[in-house]
Write an enzyme that holds these catalytic residues in place. Structure first.
Site, PDB file in Angstrom:
ATOM      1  N   SER A  30       1.183  -1.090  -0.232  1.00  0.00           N
ATOM      2  CA  SER A  30       0.079  -0.227  -0.427  1.00  0.00           C
ATOM      3  C   SER A  30       0.828   1.091  -0.340  1.00  0.00           C
ATOM      4  CB  SER A  30      -1.296   0.108   1.360  1.00  0.00           C
ATOM      5  OG  SER A  30      -0.365  -0.068   2.252  1.00  0.00           O
ATOM      6  N   HIS A 166     -40.648  20.980 -10.542  1.00  0.00           N
ATOM      7  CA  HIS A 166     -40.971  20.553 -12.457  1.00  0.00           C
ATOM      8  C   HIS A 166     -40.089  21.080 -13.338  1.00  0.00           C
ATOM      9  CE1 HIS A 166     -43.846  18.399 -10.458  1.00  0.00           C
ATOM     10  NE2 HIS A 166     -45.015  19.581  -9.716  1.00  0.00           N
ATOM     11  N   SER A 287     -15.271  24.102 -28.999  1.00  0.00           N
ATOM     12  CA  SER A 287     -15.463  23.075 -29.502  1.00  0.00           C
ATOM     13  C   SER A 287     -14.413  22.457 -30.591  1.00  0.00           C
ATOM     14  CB  SER A 287     -16.708  22.484 -30.075  1.00  0.00           C
ATOM     15  OG  SER A 287     -16.579  21.823 -31.291  1.00  0.00           O
ATOM     16  N   LYS A 293     -18.910  26.996 -30.031  1.00  0.00           N
ATOM     17  CA  LYS A 293     -18.929  26.747 -29.483  1.00  0.00           C
ATOM     18  C   LYS A 293     -18.472  27.187 -28.037  1.00  0.00           C
ATOM     19  CE  LYS A 293     -21.287  22.914 -28.888  1.00  0.00           C
ATOM     20  NZ  LYS A 293     -22.445  22.165 -27.926  1.00  0.00           N
ATOM     21  N   GLU A 300     -19.769  21.129 -15.903  1.00  0.00           N
ATOM     22  CA  GLU A 300     -19.997  19.844 -16.494  1.00  0.00           C
ATOM     23  C   GLU A 300     -18.341  18.730 -16.233  1.00  0.00           C
ATOM     24  OE1 GLU A 300     -21.810  19.862 -20.781  1.00  0.00           O
ATOM     25  OE2 GLU A 300     -19.524  20.430 -20.779  1.00  0.00           O
ATOM     26  N   TYR A 327      -9.405  -6.599  12.304  1.00  0.00           N
ATOM     27  CA  TYR A 327      -8.790  -6.346  11.150  1.00  0.00           C
ATOM     28  C   TYR A 327      -8.791  -7.697   9.860  1.00  0.00           C
ATOM     29  CZ  TYR A 327      -5.106  -4.712   7.738  1.00  0.00           C
ATOM     30  OH  TYR A 327      -4.711  -3.996   6.796  1.00  0.00           O
TER      31      TYR A 327
END
Ligand code: ARG
Length: 468
Positions: A30, A166, A287, A293, A300, A327
Site C-alpha cells: 500500500s 418541475h 469545440s 461553441k 460539467e 483486522y
C-alpha cells in the site's frame, strides 16, 4: 508467499513483463498511496515512544534516540515523499518503510519502536490524524463557499427570476433567495462534517493487533499528546472500525451531490434557450469542430466528478460488509480511494467558489422570462382570497383568466380591469399593481420567504455568522 525469480518468470512468461513475485509484492503493498500518511505515522510513533518511556517499557535514552531518528526520517521523506516511497515497494507500507529506515540509521534501538504496537492500531491512528486535517480544510472551503453564495445573494438581491417546480415556471423570486438556497445545502454539509468529526477524533493507539497489550500502556497520554478528543473503548472494534471513513465519505458525497445540482442548474441557465447567466470564458472551452461553441466544461466536471466520490462511498461499504472482527487485509482498500475522493472534493469546492464569483447574471433575460409568463397567477388567486373568496373558488376564477389570456395571446398583467371583472366582481383597480412582478416577490414577506427584505435580513445574518 511463493517467490518466483525474474529468470524463472521469463521461461514461462512472455505475456507478463513482471514476474509473479513482483506482481504479488505490488498487489500486497500500500506504500504507493499510504506514503501520504508519513507525517501522521511519525507523529504517532513519537507519541508512542514517549509513552513507552514514561511507562518504563523502554528507557528515556532509547526514546530520545528513536525520536531523533524519526525526525530525521521525516526530513528525508519530506523532500520527495512519492519518490521515497516508490523505491520501497518491498517494505509493503509506510509503517514498515519508516521502521526499516530507522533501523538503518540507529540500528538495534530502533527495533524497540514497535513494542506494544501493531500496524493494525497504527494505521487507523494515522488515518484518523490525517482525516482531522482534511476536515479542517474542508470546513474552511465550505465556509468560503457559503460566503461566496452570501455575497452573490447581496449582489443579486434586486435581480428577479422565475422560480421553478418541475422545471416549469412557478413563482417569481429574488435571485438572492435562489443563491441562499444553495448556501443552505452547504451549511447542512458543514454541520454533517462537524458531526462526523466527533467519531473521527478518537484514539485507537494501544489497541495492539486486536486485544490490547500486556504492557501497562497509558493510552490517555497518547490521546492527549496526539490531540485526540477521546480514547477508543474496545480494542477489537478500534482496529476494525472504518465507520468514520464511511461517514466522511458520505459527507463528501453530499457535498459533491450539492455541487453537481448547482452545476447542472448553471449549465441549463447558460444554454442559449435560457441565457439567464453567462459563465466566464475561463470555465468553458471551444469545440474542436464547431466554431460557434463555448461549452461549460468546468460545471460539467463538477457534476461528473460527483460520480466517482459517490462510487467511493459505495465501494467501501461493500468492502467491509462481509468482514469478521477484527483486522482483515481488505481494510487496506479504504485509503487509496479515500485520498482520491478527498482530493476531488477539495479541488471541486475551490473551483466552485471561483466559478460562482465569476458568473454574470443576465438580469434583463430573467425579467423578460418573468413578464412572459404566468408566475403571478397565485398572486391573483390570493388577492381574491383576501377579499374573502374561498381559495378553491379563487383558484378556479384565476384558472379561467389564465385560459382566456392564453387564448388571446396575452398574460395576466396585460388584462384590463374590465376583463378581470369577467372572472370575479371582487377585482378592483389595485389588481394591476398586485400583479407587478416586483410586488409579487416582495409580498412574500415572512420568515424564510423570498421578499427582498427577508433575503436581505438573511444575508445580514449570514454575514454575521460567516465572518466570525
Ligand atoms: N497497510 C496496512 C493497511 O493499510 C496496514 C495494516 C497491516 N496490518 C496487517 N496485519 N497486515 O491496512
Amino acid at each position: 508467499m511463493v517467490k518466483q525469480t525474474k529468470e524463472k518468470a521469463k521461461l514461462w512468461g512472455g505475456r507478463f513483463s513482471q514476474s509473479a513475485s513482483e506482481i504479488l509484492e505490488e498487489y500486497n503493498a500500500s506504500i504507493t498511496f499510504d506514503y501520504r500518511l508519513y507525517q501522521e505515522d511519525i507523529q504517532g510513533s513519537l507519541a508512542h515512544v514517549k509513552m513507552l518511556a514514561k511507562q518504563a517499557v523502554i528507557s528515556e535514552r532509547e526514546a530520545e534516540s528513536i525520536s531523533e531518528a524519526l525526525i530525521q526520517v521525516r526530513e528525508e521523506i519530506s523532500k520527495n515523499p512519492k519518490e521515497w516511497a516508490s523505491e520501497r515497494i518491498s517494505d509493503e507500507d509506510i509503517h514498515m518503510a519508516v521502521e526499516r529506515r530507522l533501523i538503518e540509521i540507529i540500528g538495534e534501538t530502533a527495533k524497540k519502536l514497535h513494542t506494544a504496537r501493531s500496524r493494525n492500531d497504527q494505521v487507523v491512528t494515522d488515518l484518523r490524524l490525517w482525516m482531522k486535517k482534511e476536515v479542517a480544510e474542508l470546513e474552511n472551503l465550505l465556509l468560503d463557499l457559503r460566503k461566496a453564495f452570501t455575497d452573490r445573494a447581496e449582489q443579486d438581491l434586486d435581480v428577479l427570476a422565475p422560480g421553478y417546480t418541475h422545471l416549469q415556471q412557478a413563482q417569481a423570486i429574488s435571485l438572492g433567495h435562489f443563491w441562499l438556497a444553495h448556501e443552505s445545502r452547504f451549511s447542512r454539509d458543514l454541520e454533517r462534517l462537524q458531526d462526523a468529526l466527533k467519531r473521527i477524533d478518537v484514539n485507537p493507539l494501544g489497541s495492539g493487533a486486536l486485544a490490547g497489550s500486556t504492557f501497562n500502556l497509558d493510552r490517555d497520554f497518547t490521546t492527549k499528546k496526539l490531540g485526540f478528543n477521546k480514547t477508543s473503548k474496545n480494542s477489537l472494534d478500534a482496529v476494525s472500525d472504518r465507520d468514520f471513513v464511511i461517514e466522511y465519505e458520505f459527507v463528501i458525497s453530499m457535498i459533491m451531490l450539492h455541487l453537481s445540482q448547482f452545476a447542472e442548474e448553471m449549465i441549463v441557465w447558460n444554454s442559449q434557450e435560457f441565457s439567464f447567466i453567462e459563465i466566464s470564458d475561463a470555465y468553458a472551452t471551444g469545440s474542436s469542430m464547431m466554431p460557434q461553441k463555448k461549452n461549460p466544461d468546468i460545471p460539467e466536471l463538477l457534476r461528473g466528478k460527483a460520480g466517482r466520490v459517490i462510487g467511493v462511498l459505495n465501494a467501501l461499504m461493500i468492502t467491509v460488509k462481509g468482514l469478521s472482527l477484527t483486522y482483515n487485509k481488505d481494510l487496506q482498500e479504504d485509503k487509496e480511494q479515500l485520498f482520491m475522493a478527498s482530493d476531488t472534493v477539495k479541488k471541486s469546492l475551490t473551483i466552485a467558489i471561483d466559478f460562482l464569483k465569476n458568473i454574470k447574471a443576465n438580469k434583463e433575460k430573467m425579467y423578460h422570462a418573468l413578464t412572459n409568463s404566468f408566475v403571478n397567477a397565485t398572486d391573483a388567486a390570493e388577492y381574491l382570497v383576501k377579499k374573502d373568496l374561498p381559495f378553491r373558488d379563487a383558484y378556479t376564477a384565476v384558472g379561467q383568466a389564465v385560459a382566456y389570456a392564453i387564448e388571446n395571446s396575452r398574460y395576466l398583467h396585460d388584462l384590463s380591469l374590465d376583463e378581470w371583472k369577467k372572472f370575479s366582481e371582487l377585482f378592483t383597480e389595485d389588481i394591476i399593481t398586485v400583479l407587478k412582478i416586483e410586488n409579487c416577490v416582495d409580498a412574500r414577506d415572512i420568515y424564510g420567504a423570498t421578499a427582498r427584505t427577508q433575503v436581505k435580513a438573511r444575508v445580514d445574518e449570514l454575514k454575521q455568522i460567516l465572518n466570525k
